[in-house]
Design a protein around this motif. Structure first.
Motif, PDB file in Angstrom:
ATOM      1  N   ASP A  41     -48.332 -47.594 -13.603  1.00  0.00           N
ATOM      2  CA  ASP A  41     -49.252 -46.475 -13.836  1.00  0.00           C
ATOM      3  C   ASP A  41     -48.534 -45.239 -14.368  1.00  0.00           C
ATOM      4  OD1 ASP A  41     -51.965 -45.616 -13.729  1.00  0.00           O
ATOM      5  OD2 ASP A  41     -51.474 -44.362 -11.991  1.00  0.00           O
ATOM      6  N   TYR A  42     -47.274 -45.059 -13.978  1.00  0.00           N
ATOM      7  CA  TYR A  42     -46.490 -43.903 -14.430  1.00  0.00           C
ATOM      8  C   TYR A  42     -45.441 -44.336 -15.461  1.00  0.00           C
ATOM      9  CZ  TYR A  42     -48.479 -40.879 -10.800  1.00  0.00           C
ATOM     10  OH  TYR A  42     -49.329 -40.127 -10.026  1.00  0.00           O
ATOM     11  N   ALA A  43     -45.817 -45.287 -16.306  1.00  0.00           N
ATOM     12  CA  ALA A  43     -44.860 -45.830 -17.288  1.00  0.00           C
ATOM     13  C   ALA A  43     -44.295 -44.736 -18.198  1.00  0.00           C
ATOM     14  CB  ALA A  43     -45.542 -46.905 -18.126  1.00  0.00           C
ATOM     15  N   TYR A  44     -45.072 -43.657 -18.424  1.00  0.00           N
ATOM     16  CA  TYR A  44     -44.597 -42.592 -19.308  1.00  0.00           C
ATOM     17  C   TYR A  44     -43.370 -41.884 -18.707  1.00  0.00           C
ATOM     18  CZ  TYR A  44     -47.998 -40.231 -16.232  1.00  0.00           C
ATOM     19  OH  TYR A  44     -48.739 -39.798 -15.155  1.00  0.00           O
ATOM     20  N   PHE A  45     -43.252 -41.867 -17.375  1.00  0.00           N
ATOM     21  CA  PHE A  45     -42.054 -41.281 -16.759  1.00  0.00           C
ATOM     22  C   PHE A  45     -40.824 -42.158 -17.007  1.00  0.00           C
ATOM     23  CE2 PHE A  45     -44.374 -38.568 -13.371  1.00  0.00           C
ATOM     24  CZ  PHE A  45     -44.195 -37.426 -14.133  1.00  0.00           C
ATOM     25  N   ILE A  46     -41.038 -43.472 -17.055  1.00  0.00           N
ATOM     26  CA  ILE A  46     -39.923 -44.387 -17.306  1.00  0.00           C
ATOM     27  C   ILE A  46     -39.441 -44.229 -18.752  1.00  0.00           C
ATOM     28  CG2 ILE A  46     -39.319 -46.848 -17.486  1.00  0.00           C
ATOM     29  CD1 ILE A  46     -41.178 -47.275 -15.028  1.00  0.00           C
ATOM     30  N   LYS A  47     -40.400 -43.974 -19.648  1.00  0.00           N
ATOM     31  CA  LYS A  47     -40.030 -43.769 -21.055  1.00  0.00           C
ATOM     32  C   LYS A  47     -39.365 -42.408 -21.259  1.00  0.00           C
ATOM     33  CE  LYS A  47     -43.780 -46.664 -22.797  1.00  0.00           C
ATOM     34  NZ  LYS A  47     -45.170 -46.644 -23.267  1.00  0.00           N
ATOM     35  N   GLN A  48     -39.799 -41.413 -20.462  1.00  0.00           N
ATOM     36  CA  GLN A  48     -39.259 -40.053 -20.567  1.00  0.00           C
ATOM     37  C   GLN A  48     -38.784 -39.585 -19.188  1.00  0.00           C
ATOM     38  OE1 GLN A  48     -38.980 -38.231 -23.345  1.00  0.00           O
ATOM     39  NE2 GLN A  48     -40.049 -39.591 -24.753  1.00  0.00           N
ATOM     40  N   PRO A  49     -37.694 -40.142 -18.684  1.00  0.00           N
ATOM     41  CA  PRO A  49     -37.270 -39.808 -17.312  1.00  0.00           C
ATOM     42  C   PRO A  49     -36.975 -38.327 -17.105  1.00  0.00           C
ATOM     43  CG  PRO A  49     -35.604 -41.133 -18.423  1.00  0.00           C
ATOM     44  CD  PRO A  49     -36.801 -41.145 -19.293  1.00  0.00           C
ATOM     45  N   ASP A  50     -36.644 -37.599 -18.182  1.00  0.00           N
ATOM     46  CA  ASP A  50     -36.365 -36.166 -18.041  1.00  0.00           C
ATOM     47  C   ASP A  50     -37.578 -35.418 -17.494  1.00  0.00           C
ATOM     48  OD1 ASP A  50     -33.840 -36.581 -18.941  1.00  0.00           O
ATOM     49  OD2 ASP A  50     -34.170 -35.799 -20.955  1.00  0.00           O
ATOM     50  N   ASP A  51     -38.791 -35.862 -17.886  1.00  0.00           N
ATOM     51  CA  ASP A  51     -40.021 -35.237 -17.367  1.00  0.00           C
ATOM     52  C   ASP A  51     -40.105 -35.417 -15.855  1.00  0.00           C
ATOM     53  OD1 ASP A  51     -40.849 -34.387 -19.843  1.00  0.00           O
ATOM     54  OD2 ASP A  51     -42.092 -36.152 -20.237  1.00  0.00           O
ATOM     55  N   LEU A  52     -39.784 -36.621 -15.381  1.00  0.00           N
ATOM     56  CA  LEU A  52     -39.826 -36.889 -13.943  1.00  0.00           C
ATOM     57  C   LEU A  52     -38.745 -36.100 -13.214  1.00  0.00           C
ATOM     58  CD1 LEU A  52     -40.810 -38.387 -11.447  1.00  0.00           C
ATOM     59  CD2 LEU A  52     -39.333 -40.294 -12.070  1.00  0.00           C
ATOM     60  N   ILE A  53     -37.563 -36.039 -13.787  1.00  0.00           N
ATOM     61  CA  ILE A  53     -36.447 -35.324 -13.147  1.00  0.00           C
ATOM     62  C   ILE A  53     -36.819 -33.847 -12.958  1.00  0.00           C
ATOM     63  CG2 ILE A  53     -34.068 -34.533 -13.529  1.00  0.00           C
ATOM     64  CD1 ILE A  53     -33.696 -37.395 -14.905  1.00  0.00           C
ATOM     65  N   ARG A  54     -37.466 -33.253 -13.984  1.00  0.00           N
ATOM     66  CA  ARG A  54     -37.914 -31.857 -13.847  1.00  0.00           C
ATOM     67  C   ARG A  54     -38.998 -31.738 -12.775  1.00  0.00           C
ATOM     68  NH1 ARG A  54     -37.199 -31.780 -19.457  1.00  0.00           N
ATOM     69  NH2 ARG A  54     -39.344 -32.459 -19.817  1.00  0.00           N
ATOM     70  N   THR A  55     -39.898 -32.710 -12.745  1.00  0.00           N
ATOM     71  CA  THR A  55     -41.024 -32.658 -11.820  1.00  0.00           C
ATOM     72  C   THR A  55     -40.572 -32.802 -10.364  1.00  0.00           C
ATOM     73  OG1 THR A  55     -42.375 -33.669 -13.552  1.00  0.00           O
ATOM     74  CG2 THR A  55     -43.323 -33.634 -11.374  1.00  0.00           C
ATOM     75  N   ILE A  56     -39.500 -33.540 -10.123  1.00  0.00           N
ATOM     76  CA  ILE A  56     -38.994 -33.720  -8.753  1.00  0.00           C
ATOM     77  C   ILE A  56     -38.693 -32.368  -8.103  1.00  0.00           C
ATOM     78  CG2 ILE A  56     -36.943 -34.522  -7.468  1.00  0.00           C
ATOM     79  CD1 ILE A  56     -37.105 -37.116  -9.180  1.00  0.00           C
ATOM     80  N   ASP A  57     -38.331 -31.381  -8.923  1.00  0.00           N
ATOM     81  CA  ASP A  57     -38.048 -30.045  -8.369  1.00  0.00           C
ATOM     82  C   ASP A  57     -39.276 -29.395  -7.737  1.00  0.00           C
ATOM     83  OD1 ASP A  57     -35.290 -29.697  -8.703  1.00  0.00           O
ATOM     84  OD2 ASP A  57     -35.512 -29.242 -10.830  1.00  0.00           O
ATOM     85  N   PHE A  58     -40.483 -29.879  -8.090  1.00  0.00           N
ATOM     86  CA  PHE A  58     -41.696 -29.327  -7.462  1.00  0.00           C
ATOM     87  C   PHE A  58     -41.716 -29.594  -5.952  1.00  0.00           C
ATOM     88  CE2 PHE A  58     -44.241 -30.010 -11.669  1.00  0.00           C
ATOM     89  CZ  PHE A  58     -43.556 -28.927 -12.232  1.00  0.00           C
ATOM     90  N   LEU A  59     -40.877 -30.529  -5.505  1.00  0.00           N
ATOM     91  CA  LEU A  59     -40.859 -30.906  -4.083  1.00  0.00           C
ATOM     92  C   LEU A  59     -39.845 -30.089  -3.276  1.00  0.00           C
ATOM     93  CD1 LEU A  59     -40.871 -34.800  -4.567  1.00  0.00           C
ATOM     94  CD2 LEU A  59     -42.847 -33.302  -4.291  1.00  0.00           C
ATOM     95  N   LYS A  60     -39.258 -29.057  -3.894  1.00  0.00           N
ATOM     96  CA  LYS A  60     -38.136 -28.354  -3.241  1.00  0.00           C
ATOM     97  C   LYS A  60     -38.544 -27.618  -1.964  1.00  0.00           C
ATOM     98  CE  LYS A  60     -38.543 -24.361  -6.322  1.00  0.00           C
ATOM     99  NZ  LYS A  60     -37.924 -23.688  -7.465  1.00  0.00           N
ATOM    100  N   GLU A  61     -39.832 -27.292  -1.816  1.00  0.00           N
ATOM    101  CA  GLU A  61     -40.273 -26.618  -0.586  1.00  0.00           C
ATOM    102  C   GLU A  61     -40.315 -27.578   0.600  1.00  0.00           C
ATOM    103  OE1 GLU A  61     -40.863 -23.294  -0.548  1.00  0.00           O
ATOM    104  OE2 GLU A  61     -40.312 -23.280  -2.672  1.00  0.00           O
ATOM    105  N   LEU A  62     -40.331 -28.872   0.318  1.00  0.00           N
ATOM    106  CA  LEU A  62     -40.547 -29.862   1.373  1.00  0.00           C
ATOM    107  C   LEU A  62     -39.335 -30.735   1.676  1.00  0.00           C
ATOM    108  CD1 LEU A  62     -44.054 -30.922   0.059  1.00  0.00           C
ATOM    109  CD2 LEU A  62     -43.643 -29.669   2.175  1.00  0.00           C
ATOM    110  N   HIS A  63     -38.341 -30.734   0.778  1.00  0.00           N
ATOM    111  CA  HIS A  63     -37.187 -31.624   0.972  1.00  0.00           C
ATOM    112  C   HIS A  63     -35.885 -30.894   0.646  1.00  0.00           C
ATOM    113  CE1 HIS A  63     -39.795 -35.116   1.524  1.00  0.00           C
ATOM    114  NE2 HIS A  63     -40.509 -34.662   0.515  1.00  0.00           N
ATOM    115  N   SER A  64     -34.801 -31.392   1.213  1.00  0.00           N
ATOM    116  CA  SER A  64     -33.497 -30.756   1.011  1.00  0.00           C
ATOM    117  C   SER A  64     -33.031 -30.924  -0.435  1.00  0.00           C
ATOM    118  CB  SER A  64     -32.461 -31.381   1.944  1.00  0.00           C
ATOM    119  OG  SER A  64     -32.207 -32.721   1.552  1.00  0.00           O
ATOM    120  N   LYS A  65     -32.129 -30.039  -0.826  1.00  0.00           N
ATOM    121  CA  LYS A  65     -31.552 -30.109  -2.170  1.00  0.00           C
ATOM    122  C   LYS A  65     -30.835 -31.444  -2.369  1.00  0.00           C
ATOM    123  CE  LYS A  65     -28.720 -27.438  -5.371  1.00  0.00           C
ATOM    124  NZ  LYS A  65     -27.777 -26.314  -5.526  1.00  0.00           N
TER     125      LYS A  65
END
Length: 352
Positions: free
Chosen positions: A256-280
């Protein structure tokens, strides 16, 4: 007092064409469904005239505005309306039913067409949308599809729709997958007003005697707010729960999220949205998995360590019938497996 050349918002379906003469930016934010945009001022011209009106002189602004509007209307008559028959009857609106729509209506009527202005303009339509969102949601019986992230709820709704069920697909209307990683690349979300316009359009298409299937959502889908009354109705409605195995969920999400696999940089940037909930450290670990294309491990960790805990808290606290939900267990979220689930759900609940 309303002019005899003005039509009410409820009369709009009686016209051959609904013409929105506002600027392209205004039209993009929201418009009456089915309306065609023939702007009499461009985005830049509207700002220019408006600034001149406020800061210099209303008289000078009106002269400049009138010249620009007259040229634009002449262009439309020559290139867009020239083939319209004598009995053509367009409904024309701008922001409040003022000078922009009045100018086009006047000129078209001078030609001989039965053009009419929308009384109150776009603002009268917007009032109607707000009013309907405060009443329409109460008219339907809902069946809320719940299940942990990756349970293919949206795809099940899609299959239910193809099978003839009434489906309110909030995430499709919102152009978002609902979670913090739910932004769809190169597909911006609509404005809040456009989202609400599309919601009313969907609700008005439903039969009140049949159940409406809808996915459990939180108050916000991306940047958009689900209207309060609709959310209240959903939260008090019966639920069904999709219980899929971890393997099935992981495989489904990778697809379902195949576009993230094609463009992993988008996912890597998006992971930072979780910084309020998880450690660095945890975020860096997940980014490393993405860089190394370790998709099954990354997806499983995100589910186990982030999404599942959030899901348990939100469903239990927000959906009062969640604990009484009918369970549908599956280890197969392939297209065939989803089709089997949708058919079973429809057989069990289409008369709910």
């Amino acid at each position: 007092m309303k002019s005899s050349l003005a039509a009410n918002i409820t009369d709009r379906h009686q016209f051959d064409m609904v013409i929105d003469v506002r600027s392209p930016d205004e039209f993009a934010e929201d418009h009456i469904p089915g309306a065609v945009n023939y702007p009499v001022l461009s985005n830049e011209e509207r700002i220019l005239v408006g600034t001149m009106y406020k800061q210099e002189s209303p008289f000078e602004a009106k002269k400049i505005g009138a010249a620009l509007i007259a040229k634009r209307i002449a262009h439309y008559i020559e290139h867009n309306f020239i083939d319209k028959p004598k009995n053509w009857n367009p409904l024309i609106y701008c922001w409040r039913g003022g000078k922009r729509s009045g100018s086009m209506t006047h000129i078209l009527r001078q030609i001989g067409w039965n053009a009419q202005i929308l009384d109150g303009g776009y603002k009268s339509y917007r009032r109607e949308v707000v009013s309907k969102l405060n009443s329409l949601p109460k008219e339907f019986k809902y069946m809320v599809v719940t299940g942990q992230t990756g349970s293919a709820k949206s795809r099940i709704l899609e299959h239910l729709h193809h099978l003839g069920a009434q489906v309110l697909d909030l995430e499709t209307i919102a152009v978002h997958k609902g979670s913090v990683l739910g932004n769809i690349p190169n597909s911006p979300q609509p404005s809040q007003k456009m989202f609400e316009t599309q919601l009313v359009l969907a609700l008005e298409s439903f039969n009140t005697s049949k159940v409406v299937f809808v996915e459990a959502e939180s108050r916000k889908i991306g940047t958009l707010h689900v209207p309060d009354l609709l959310l209240d109705q959903m939260r008090s409605s019966p639920c069904i729960k999709i219980n899929a195995t971890m393997d099935a969920r992981v495989n489904y999400l990778i697809d379902d999220y195949a576009y993230f696999i094609k463009q992993p940089d988008d996912l890597i940037r998006t992971i930072d949205f979780l910084k309020e909930l998880h450690s660095k450290e945890k975020l860096e670990h997940w980014k490393t998995l993405a860089k190394e294309s370790q998709w099954p491990l990354l997806v499983q960790e995100l589910l186990e360590q982030h999404y599942d805990a959030l899901y348990r808290r939100s469903q239990n606290s927000n959906y009062v019938n969640y604990e009484k939900a009918t369970n549908y267990n599956t280890a197969d979220l392939s297209a065939k497996g989803i089709d089997i689930l949708a058919k079973q759900i429809l057989m069990d609940h289409h008369h709910a």
